[in-house]
Enzyme design. Structure first.
Site, mmCIF file in Angstrom:
data_model
loop_
_atom_site.group_PDB
_atom_site.id
_atom_site.type_symbol
_atom_site.label_atom_id
_atom_site.label_comp_id
_atom_site.label_asym_id
_atom_site.label_seq_id
_atom_site.Cartn_x
_atom_site.Cartn_y
_atom_site.Cartn_z
ATOM 1 N N SER A 3 0.817 -1.206 0.000
ATOM 2 C CA SER A 3 0.000 0.000 0.000
ATOM 3 C C SER A 3 0.857 1.266 0.000
ATOM 4 O O SER A 3 1.728 1.411 -0.832
ATOM 5 C CB SER A 3 -0.945 -0.060 1.203
ATOM 6 N N LYS B 110 4.286 2.241 -2.272
ATOM 7 C CA LYS B 110 4.661 3.457 -3.015
ATOM 8 C C LYS B 110 6.116 3.796 -2.662
ATOM 9 O O LYS B 110 6.936 4.120 -3.527
ATOM 10 C CB LYS B 110 3.750 4.634 -2.640
ATOM 11 N N TRP C 34 -10.129 0.451 -5.084
ATOM 12 C CA TRP C 34 -9.567 1.768 -4.732
ATOM 13 C C TRP C 34 -8.166 1.931 -5.346
ATOM 14 O O TRP C 34 -7.773 3.007 -5.776
ATOM 15 C CB TRP C 34 -9.521 1.853 -3.202
ATOM 16 N N HIS D 38 -7.683 -5.610 0.018
ATOM 17 C CA HIS D 38 -6.430 -4.861 0.182
ATOM 18 C C HIS D 38 -5.689 -5.418 1.398
ATOM 19 O O HIS D 38 -6.100 -5.195 2.537
ATOM 20 C CB HIS D 38 -6.841 -3.409 0.426
HETATM 21 C C1 GTR Z 1 -5.435 4.556 1.556
HETATM 22 C C2 GTR Z 1 -4.810 5.435 0.508
HETATM 23 C C3 GTR Z 1 -4.112 4.571 -0.470
HETATM 24 C C4 GTR Z 1 -3.256 3.493 0.190
HETATM 25 C C5 GTR Z 1 -3.794 3.014 1.511
HETATM 26 C C6 GTR Z 1 -2.827 2.374 2.496
HETATM 27 O O1 GTR Z 1 -6.241 5.165 2.407
HETATM 28 O O2 GTR Z 1 -5.815 6.183 -0.085
HETATM 29 O O3 GTR Z 1 -3.382 5.355 -1.392
HETATM 30 O O4 GTR Z 1 -1.951 3.874 0.300
HETATM 31 O O5 GTR Z 1 -4.365 4.015 2.244
HETATM 32 O O6 GTR Z 1 -1.679 2.736 2.590
HETATM 33 O O7 GTR Z 1 -3.304 1.526 3.235
#
Ligand code: GTR
Length: 425
Positions: A265, A269, A356, A406
């Site tokens: 997540s 990045k 998402w 996720h």
């Molecule tokens: C979310 C965010 C994403 C992703 C995620 C995470 O809320 O919008 O870009 O990075 O968090 O890190 O769990």
């Protein structure tokens, strides 16, 4: 592996809530038929219009151009170098009935008379002299990664979380081992790999506040926050991974030429940007990294730049703010981020219910990035059509779409281990 039911319910609930809040509030697009036409900047055409068709021109001209754009428009420049670093082995012992050794190492960064420390948690298989490793941040503190009473609990700021026993933003015993389902340590060790992990908040607490974390060590007199072209939190985390790499180069138990940087997540990045900026990372894994990770930002599906800049204004550099609702003006897109990792192996992973993060946009990025690998005579992603769920494509450029939400699961780690083996790590 023991999955704690309480933590599974807790994190599934957090995920669903976050997902609902964001999708309702922002009304983002989840309908493939509503994806508008977009045009991606060409990886192999330089600013001057030159078509790049060989490794030399790529490395001399085009790669630096792309890196420059990402640095100045998206992630931000690192404002300087540390004055010094103190390395201290704070603890070591055996783990998994002596199959592995555990080391805890404190790195203290010193700059302008100020200091900041981070604790590394390292597990290495005893069967191998110089182990290849996976290196990645954890979300909640090292002690949450494995239920091992010897792991120190971070003293850094931790996001409020009653269920994990975080009180006054300080972690407690209650969360020991609570995230172990995301770290298949036994599988990693049995496959002949080590794991190096650290807590993201040691380097920079994940909040819109630049008075703490690593940034303030570098401030010039009276500076209160980074300049518009200087590092946000994602770049700070990536910088931290490079500092761990400095340590790894000196650790005789680790094969520093076989370090795969990993992240889930937001931390995915950071892993991608770390691999793009630091060629010492021999491989990279981005797990569900989504917007401004692996997913194409110009494809209007799932999270957008406006959402990310609003919800997490501290992640990227000040210059990036101007691209909210203006994805089309951004001189780069995320396929170019992956191209910066060529010819090193990279794995992009998505999950079916993680809309998402735009699974298709993540796949397309990996596919498009393959042209940079081709310059080196490497095939890149060996398919042009998105694979079915749970049908991984393992190669130098790898991709899978796991069934589910996720998250990072045992299934994901099984593929990452296959990827490491395939690429001779
Ligand atoms: C979310 C965010 C994403 C992703 C995620 C995470 O809320 O919008 O870009 O990075 O968090 O890190 O769990």
């Amino acid at each position: 592996m023991i999955i704690r039911k309480s933590s599974l319910i807790l994190f599934t609930t957090i995920f669903i809530n976050t997902f609902l809040i964001f999708s309702q509030e922002w009304n983002v697009n989840y309908d493939e038929s509503k994806v508008e036409t977009y045009s991606l900047p060409s990886i192999l055409t330089s600013h001057s219009g030159m078509i790049i068709n060989n490794v030399n021109d790529w490395e001399e001209f085009r790669r630096p151009e792309i890196l420059y754009s990402f640095t100045n428009h998206v992630y931000g420049n690192i404002p300087g170098k540390l004055d010094s670093v103190i390395v201290k082995i704070t603890e070591h012992g055996n783990y998994l009935n002596s199959l592995a050794k555990r080391k805890q190492v404190t790195l203290t960064f010193i700059k302008n008379g100020k200091e900041l420390s981070t604790d590394l948690l390292i597990y290495l298989p005893n069967s191998i002299k110089k182990a290849p490793v996976f290196l990645g941040y954890n979300f909640q503190g090292n002690h949450t990664v494995i239920d091992d009473k010897n792991i120190f609990i971070t003293k850094s700021w931790v996001p409020a979380n009653e269920a994990l026993g975080v009180t006054s933003n300080q972690a407690t015993e209650k969360s020991r081992g609570e995230m172990s389902r995301r770290w298949s340590v036994e599988k990693i060790i049995n496959a002949g790999y080590g794991l190096v992990t650290l807590y993201r908040g040691d380097i920079d607490p994940d909040k819109d506040d630049f008075s703490d974390g690593i940034h303030q060590l570098f401030y010039l007199k009276d500076q209160k926050k980074p300049e518009a072209d200087e590092w946000g939190t994602i770049a700070a985390w990536s910088w931290g991974l490079s500092r761990v790499m400095d340590y790894i180069e000196a650790d005789e138990d680790i094969d520093h030429e076989k370090v795969i940087v990993f992240g889930h997540s937001r931390l995915g990045k950071a892993a991608l940007w770390a691999a793009a900026t630091d060629k010492r990372f021999a491989g990279c894994i981005s797990n569900n990294s989504g917007e401004m990770g692996a997913a194409l930002s110009k494809r209007n599906f799932g999270e957008t730049i406006e959402v990310i800049n609003t919800a997490f204004p501290h992640w990227f550099c000040g210059n990036f703010k101007k691209y909210s609702k203006k994805e089309y003006m951004l001189p780069v897109d995320q396929h170019m981020l992956i191209s910066l990792i060529a010819p090193r192996p990279v794995y992009i992973a998505s999950a079916t219910d993680d809309l998402w993060a735009d699974p298709k946009g993540e796949f397309l990025s990996a596919k498009e990035a393959s042209v940079a690998y081709n310059l080196y005579g490497i095939s890149g992603l060996i398919t042009t059509t998105m694979p079915q769920p749970d049908s991984p494509i393992i190669g130098v450029v790898s991709y899978h779409l796991r069934t589910g939400v996720h998250d990072v699961t045992d299934y994901d780690w099984e593929q990452y281990i296959k990827f490491a083996k395939f690429n001779n790590f």
